[in-house]
Design a protein around this motif. Sequence first.
Motif, mmCIF file in Angstrom:
data_model
loop_
_atom_site.group_PDB
_atom_site.id
_atom_site.type_symbol
_atom_site.label_atom_id
_atom_site.label_comp_id
_atom_site.label_asym_id
_atom_site.label_seq_id
_atom_site.Cartn_x
_atom_site.Cartn_y
_atom_site.Cartn_z
ATOM 1 N N ILE A 286 0.757 -1.218 -0.338
ATOM 2 C CA ILE A 286 0.218 -0.227 0.041
ATOM 3 C C ILE A 286 1.151 0.604 -0.179
ATOM 4 N N ARG B 169 -10.268 4.019 0.782
ATOM 5 C CA ARG B 169 -10.802 3.026 -0.352
ATOM 6 C C ARG B 169 -10.465 1.267 -0.333
ATOM 7 N N VAL C 108 -7.509 7.045 1.280
ATOM 8 C CA VAL C 108 -6.253 5.672 0.393
ATOM 9 C C VAL C 108 -7.011 4.907 1.380
ATOM 10 N N ASN D 285 -0.711 -4.927 -2.428
ATOM 11 C CA ASN D 285 -1.396 -3.483 -2.252
ATOM 12 C C ASN D 285 -2.810 -3.887 -1.695
ATOM 13 N N GLU E 293 0.174 4.166 -2.867
ATOM 14 C CA GLU E 293 -0.732 4.602 -2.857
ATOM 15 C C GLU E 293 -0.144 6.318 -2.224
ATOM 16 N N ALA F 119 -4.935 -2.015 -0.915
ATOM 17 C CA ALA F 119 -5.757 -0.469 -1.915
ATOM 18 C C ALA F 119 -6.869 -1.269 -3.077
ATOM 19 N N ARG F 120 -5.897 -2.058 -3.520
ATOM 20 C CA ARG F 120 -7.194 -2.662 -4.817
ATOM 21 C C ARG F 120 -6.646 -4.131 -4.950
#
Length: 362
Positions: free
Chosen positions: A75, A224, A221, A141, A78, A143-144
Motif C-alpha cells: 500500500i 478505498r 487511501v 497493495n 499509494e 487498496a487494490r
Amino acid sequence: MRTKASSAESNDLQIEPIDRSLEPQFRARIDGKAKPLGSLGRLEDLAVQLGLIWHPLVPRTGRAAVFVFAADHGIVAEGVSLYPASVTRAMVATYLAGRAGVNAFAKASGVDVQVIDAGVDGDIPAHPGLIDAKIRRGSRNAARESALTSREASDCLARGSSIVAASIDAGTDVVAIGEMGIGNTTSAALLMHRLAPVPLADCVGAGAGLDAAGIARKLAVAERAASRSDATSPLDVLAEFGGYEIAMMAGAVLGSAGRRRPVIIDGFIATVATLVAVRLQPAARGYCVFSHRSAERGHSLLLEVLDAKPYLDLGLRLGEGTGAVMAVPLLRAAAGILTGMADLSDVLAGTLETPAADRQHG
C-alpha cells in the motif's frame, strides 16, 4: 548463521486462561509485605498479573527478549508514507548492527534483541541476530487487492507463535514485541477499524510524520481499501488488510500466552496485532502487559477497546519495540514485590536474615 523459522501449525494452539479466582490470594500476599497498603500503586497490579500468569511457579524475569518483526507493505505505492519502502531494509540492517533506538534501550534495560524478517522487500544477509521467516517480499497493495492470502495469514500466525515458543523453551522469561515496516500504520488502522470496530478516521494518524494533507491522503487511501472488502472475521480481516509483521506479532502474542509467559506490547501497531490475537483467542488478553501510550492517533482508543491501561506515557511513537523494552524494568520490579520483599510480620518479629549471597559479598 541465519536462522530459518519453522512454519509448524499453531493456529489451533490452546491457551489456558489465567485463573482470576487466585487474585485475592495474590492481593493478600502483597498487602502483607513490609509497606503501607497500596503504597506501590500500579506495580502491585502488575505483580498480581505476573503471579497469575506464572502460577503455580514463581515469577521469573531475568531473561527478557524483544522480537522486532519487519516487513514491507504494498500500500506504500499509494503515497501513504513520507518514506520509501527501502527504509525498512535499511532499518533492519541498523538493528542488526546494534545502532537503532531499540538497541540502545535494550542495552540499558538488559534485554536481548531478535530481528525477524517477516516480509522485507529485499534479501538480508545472514546474521546471528536475524530469523528468516520471510513469507513474501512485501504484502500486496491492500487498496487494490487482499494484502495477504488466507494461507499466508495462517502461516504468519504459526511462524510468530513458533518463534516465541522456541525462545521461551530455550529460557526466555519475558517476551516483548515490536515492529518495523514502512506503511504499516495504514495497515494497522484498517485492522483496528474493522476489528474494534471504530470509524476509520479515528484510526488514521500521522505515522512517521505526515502533515494534515498527508493524513487526509492516507485516510482516503484507507477508505478505498476498506470499501474493497466487508470482511469481519479476524483471520479474513488479517488477510485483507494485514502486514506480514503484524500477523506474526499476533502469532507471537498467542505463542507467549500458550507458554504461560507475559508478553509486553509496544505501541499502536503492536497493540493492533494484539487486538487480532485477542479476537482469535480471547484468553490471550490475560498474558498481555501494555507498556505505553503512543502519541499515534488511535492508540488511546485502541487501549480502551482492549480494556488496557499502559504503564508509561512518554509521548513515544518510534515503534521498534522501544516502549516495550522500557517496561521490562517495571516487570522486574513488580516480580520483586512477590519474590524479594519481606513480609511485614517478619519485620515486626525481628526474624529477618540477610540472604546468604548478600552475607558472602557484604
